[in-house]
Design a protein around this motif. Sequence first.
Motif, mmCIF file in Angstrom:
data_model
loop_
_atom_site.group_PDB
_atom_site.id
_atom_site.type_symbol
_atom_site.label_atom_id
_atom_site.label_comp_id
_atom_site.label_asym_id
_atom_site.label_seq_id
_atom_site.Cartn_x
_atom_site.Cartn_y
_atom_site.Cartn_z
ATOM 1 N N LYS A 110 16.836 1.129 15.669
ATOM 2 C CA LYS A 110 16.786 2.030 14.519
ATOM 3 C C LYS A 110 17.662 3.259 14.747
ATOM 4 C CE LYS A 110 12.196 3.595 16.015
ATOM 5 N NZ LYS A 110 11.835 2.379 16.754
ATOM 6 N N ASP A 111 17.852 3.635 16.014
ATOM 7 C CA ASP A 111 18.666 4.812 16.310
ATOM 8 C C ASP A 111 20.161 4.548 16.153
ATOM 9 O OD1 ASP A 111 16.579 6.695 17.081
ATOM 10 O OD2 ASP A 111 16.222 5.354 18.761
ATOM 11 N N THR A 112 20.584 3.291 16.243
ATOM 12 C CA THR A 112 21.999 2.967 16.034
ATOM 13 C C THR A 112 22.255 2.484 14.617
ATOM 14 O OG1 THR A 112 21.709 0.668 16.794
ATOM 15 C CG2 THR A 112 22.246 2.328 18.459
ATOM 16 N N LEU A 113 21.230 1.929 13.976
ATOM 17 C CA LEU A 113 21.397 1.369 12.635
ATOM 18 C C LEU A 113 21.281 2.434 11.557
ATOM 19 C CD1 LEU A 113 21.966 -1.536 11.780
ATOM 20 C CD2 LEU A 113 19.519 -1.846 11.391
ATOM 21 N N LYS A 169 11.040 11.478 12.516
ATOM 22 C CA LYS A 169 10.874 11.832 13.919
ATOM 23 C C LYS A 169 9.532 12.519 14.153
ATOM 24 C CE LYS A 169 14.787 10.391 15.711
ATOM 25 N NZ LYS A 169 14.800 9.316 16.724
ATOM 26 N N GLY A 170 8.903 12.161 15.248
ATOM 27 C CA GLY A 170 7.596 12.724 15.561
ATOM 28 C C GLY A 170 6.452 12.021 14.848
ATOM 29 N N HIS A 171 6.766 10.964 14.097
ATOM 30 C CA HIS A 171 5.738 10.208 13.382
ATOM 31 C C HIS A 171 5.882 8.742 13.764
ATOM 32 C CE1 HIS A 171 4.743 13.719 10.933
ATOM 33 N NE2 HIS A 171 6.044 13.907 10.754
ATOM 34 N N SER A 172 5.176 8.335 14.782
ATOM 35 C CA SER A 172 5.363 7.005 15.358
ATOM 36 C C SER A 172 5.024 5.889 14.369
ATOM 37 C CB SER A 172 4.510 6.857 16.624
ATOM 38 O OG SER A 172 3.130 7.040 16.339
ATOM 39 N N LEU A 206 7.967 5.425 11.958
ATOM 40 C CA LEU A 206 9.066 4.758 12.668
ATOM 41 C C LEU A 206 8.742 3.279 12.884
ATOM 42 C CD1 LEU A 206 9.897 7.525 15.296
ATOM 43 C CD2 LEU A 206 11.337 6.839 13.371
ATOM 44 N N ALA A 207 7.482 2.991 13.202
ATOM 45 C CA ALA A 207 7.074 1.602 13.388
ATOM 46 C C ALA A 207 7.198 0.820 12.085
ATOM 47 C CB ALA A 207 5.629 1.539 13.906
#
Length: 573
Positions: free
Chosen positions: A441-444, A454-457, A460-461
């Motif tokens: 997700k950090d490259t896409l 960010k800071g919300h797992s 992000l999941a």
Amino acid sequence: MHGLSRLGSGVNSTPSTSSSSSVSPPSSPRNRRSRNNKNSIITIGGGVERLGFAVISTVYRRRGVLLLAPLLYISVMLLYMGTVGFDSVVSRNGGNGDDLTRPGSLYRSPQVFEKLWPFMEAESNGSSSNLIMNVWTLKPRQSWKPCIHQTASHAELPKSNGFLIIEANGGLNQQRLSICDAVAVAGLLNATLVIPMFHFNSVWRDSSKFGDIFDEDFFIYALRNRVEIVRGLPEAVLQHFDHNISNIVNLRLKAWSSPTYYLQKVVPKIVELGAVRVAPFSNRLAHAVPPNIQGLRCLSNFEALRFSESIRMLAAKMVDRMVKNSSKSGGKYISVHLRFEEDMVAFSCCVYDGGEEEKREMDIARERSWRGKFRRRGRIIRPGANRRDGKCPLTPLEVGMMLRGMGFDNNTFIYVAAGKIYQAEKYMAPLKQMFPHLETKDTLASPEELAPFKGHSSRLAALDYTVCLHSEVFVSTQGGNFPHFLVGHRRYLYEGHAKTIKPDKRKLALLFDNPNIRWKDFKRQLQDMLRHSDVKGVETRKPSGSLYTYPMPDCMCKHADGRNDNGNTTGLS
């Protein structure tokens, strides 16, 4: 007199006794003493106890010192415990029954990779596009199609018995489990469900509320004819409880409670009090429930519970980018759920190749997240046994070796769904070496796109979940709620086939602990594993299984003249 329950006539008055496969993260490994140690303890214990009773008998004959008997007995037993020794031991050198000479006990994957890498290179740039386009060869005679609306009741909602308030705990998919089960329970009790609250978890550390992760309006709308759902308690009810939700009684329900238990124990309470609370609410409903209640689970999980608009928009962009990147292979890609975060490695109590530094970091991580749990007296940890039993998280290197052995070459596009990988620079390097077209997700997504998440797992999941949902191949590496829900969702979308590689980690442990293995034998065993995943892709729910993983036949129906469409044609909703 309270409203009727929608349990239906098919209820068995006998409480359900069906067991279940756990959807929570696996408990940490506990290992028993070897039989010899056990026998020796019994022998020592028997001798000491006989001595203790002899002393006490003598004391009893002398009534003047009768009061000393208990003290003497306690002293003897303390001496016995000290002799046996109950300190927690992490076995690293083969002691305490952890025989590290047994195949599959050691992490020797780097040595295996060093030997096999030249053969992998020789087969690079081969036929990966053909493999990923034809990886699922099973041609079912009948396909499965969603049929939720045939199992859920369409009758007009009767008058509510009261309000049900639940608190969902854990990560994204444990919250999902609690929400869907709460809908089913509300339907069973004929109760009005208040939008679930989320418990702030010390591990996940996500302060998100329901509406931050899921589409609240759509959730209420999609279930409007099945269960009444409200955003909050009415003012009159709040006044009754002095505007303090903690004044509402919190029912402590048994895990996997049967429908009969709810009708006998919970309905009277909710009618009497007007509102009840269940916190935490996780695994509180049995797998086996009547079809109309099971239909509520299906409807809430596969249709009503969609992600919030902000998550859906970014996730759709990420899926589109993966499809475009892999256009040479028909827009098809592999997604991997990689559980090699520091907390997962620490919880597994497995040993890798980091030596004393790794041991120190894992001890710190275990103490930080599970204070004292792994240092309790009597706890013996055997890393070798854990690895042989398939309980160790696969490293990125091992995932790459497995996929290359199955036949996917370096043209294959891979999406890795994961948190922060433990020592990522070291462990991710060989995976990127084997599969240079690797995305996360950090490259896409750009830093600007990810900033609100960010800071919300859990949010992000949700991005990871969606990209994995629409991949041609999904690879599950460690179990847990994420793959359990995702595999079921994929079956729901892909005519009953999970299109998932679920490796046999016991066999992998043997393969990866054999530096002398030949490339031909390595490939043969892994291709057999891939074929097994294909066969197991279409699987119906057993009595003890969860419909969130096995939606057939509760949520899907058979259709004749089925076809096996391997395309990524399902739109993002």
